[in-house]
Design an enzyme around this catalytic site. Sequence first.
Site, PDB file in Angstrom:
ATOM      1  N   ASP A  12      44.971  56.268  63.651  1.00 28.59           N
ATOM      2  CA  ASP A  12      43.534  56.027  63.702  1.00 28.59           C
ATOM      3  C   ASP A  12      42.846  57.128  62.898  1.00 28.59           C
ATOM      4  O   ASP A  12      42.984  58.314  63.216  1.00 28.59           O
ATOM      5  CB  ASP A  12      43.060  56.053  65.164  1.00 28.59           C
ATOM      6  N   ASP A 108      40.421  51.316  59.587  1.00 28.01           N
ATOM      7  CA  ASP A 108      40.810  52.686  59.905  1.00 28.01           C
ATOM      8  C   ASP A 108      42.030  52.815  60.796  1.00 28.01           C
ATOM      9  O   ASP A 108      42.464  53.921  61.095  1.00 28.01           O
ATOM     10  CB  ASP A 108      39.628  53.426  60.545  1.00 28.01           C
ATOM     11  N   GLU A 109      42.609  51.707  61.222  1.00 34.03           N
ATOM     12  CA  GLU A 109      43.746  51.767  62.128  1.00 34.03           C
ATOM     13  C   GLU A 109      44.912  50.970  61.575  1.00 34.03           C
ATOM     14  O   GLU A 109      44.732  50.008  60.825  1.00 34.03           O
ATOM     15  CB  GLU A 109      43.364  51.226  63.513  1.00 34.03           C
TER      16      GLU A 109
END
Length: 416
Positions: A12, A108-109
Amino acid sequence: MIDMERIILHSDINHCYAQIEEMKNPHLRHIPMAVGGFEEKRHGIILAKNDLAKTFHIKTGESLREAYAKCPQLTIIHPHYEEYLYYTEQIKDVYRQFSDRVESFGLDEAWMDVSESSRLYGDGVSIARMIQKKVLQQFGITISIGVSFNKIFAKLGSDMVKHMGLVEITKANYKQMVWPLPVSELLYIGRSTASKLEACGIYTIGELASLPSGFMSEHFGKVGEILHTFANGWDETPVAKTTEQAPIKSIGNAITAVKDIVSFEEAKLIYYVLTESVASRLRESGLKGNVIHLSLRNTNLISFTRQKTITQPTNLCEEIMPVVLDLLKKHYDFQIPLRTIGVSISGLRKDDGYIQMNLFTSEKQREKQLVLEETMDAIRNKFGFEKIQRCSMKLDQKLTDFDPKHDHIIHPVSFF
């Protein structure tokens, strides 16, 4: 032959948009800064904030006005989505140096299956440290990583400690680490589901895991059964290969309006813009769907969704809108103004050109409507969104002056 235990990482990028802006302009690290929309248009909320802004209790999702009230010197950077897409892909290229199984979960992950890589690079924790170091050295960006034997617990681990956090959840320790946590910490248990579980006396992930077989499916359906599996660490969902593209589960758009939406008529204007966009994107993707979802968030930042399944899958705005308006009329009274509204379509299938005949629908009229909407698409694609609009859009141009199809491209990804 003994099956090798899977080693799953979940990464993350901490406050992703803000970190990318800091990477581009390092001086932003030394002032309170947030990524947000345009104050005059209020599209228009805080999307991400840096550490200094966080000390002023700036919250993601609140309006710019609320943020400025807490921190008058706050610097707002308007989002640069194309750059966020570019740099997050560059970071994921680092992940791909360690595995051919890297599955994005939003910008973002990402999950990584590094089971095979452990023969070269060591255990999951060692690989996670290597990845964190490489990303920091190459981009100056910190990421948190969870290490576990399944995707759900790996994601849970990445959420536990931010700023280069590294948490390992194993088969030996998950009952001590995971089960005492509130049920709301589990993936896909939102406020509404958590409230329903608490009404049944279920407050922790451990209490959910310990329920007798069949309780969750009886009370919450198929999703309840999946959540029970998650809580027990039984998730065996594979991490998709980098070359595999996850199928599209839904197509939708949402907007934070330039002003509070205080009436059904105001919401109707915005929903026409959103629904035209969604229908256009369905047609471009060669898809149609039959589950129509409405999402609403009021000025108290309380969100909820409603949905309806229709018989005939569609990708026409004129067939989606009546359902949207019916859901809105039945489920919201506008005693509290709305801030954000959205619409999405799921139950997707390929638009193969075949239509199930319906005694109550004129197929000739439907074909005319399809030609009309496709013509509008062509004009907008060539000359711009604003070149052809419904007359009703002129009733309140402040509310309808946005292009959801091209201005709002970042959407969350579903696990299911």
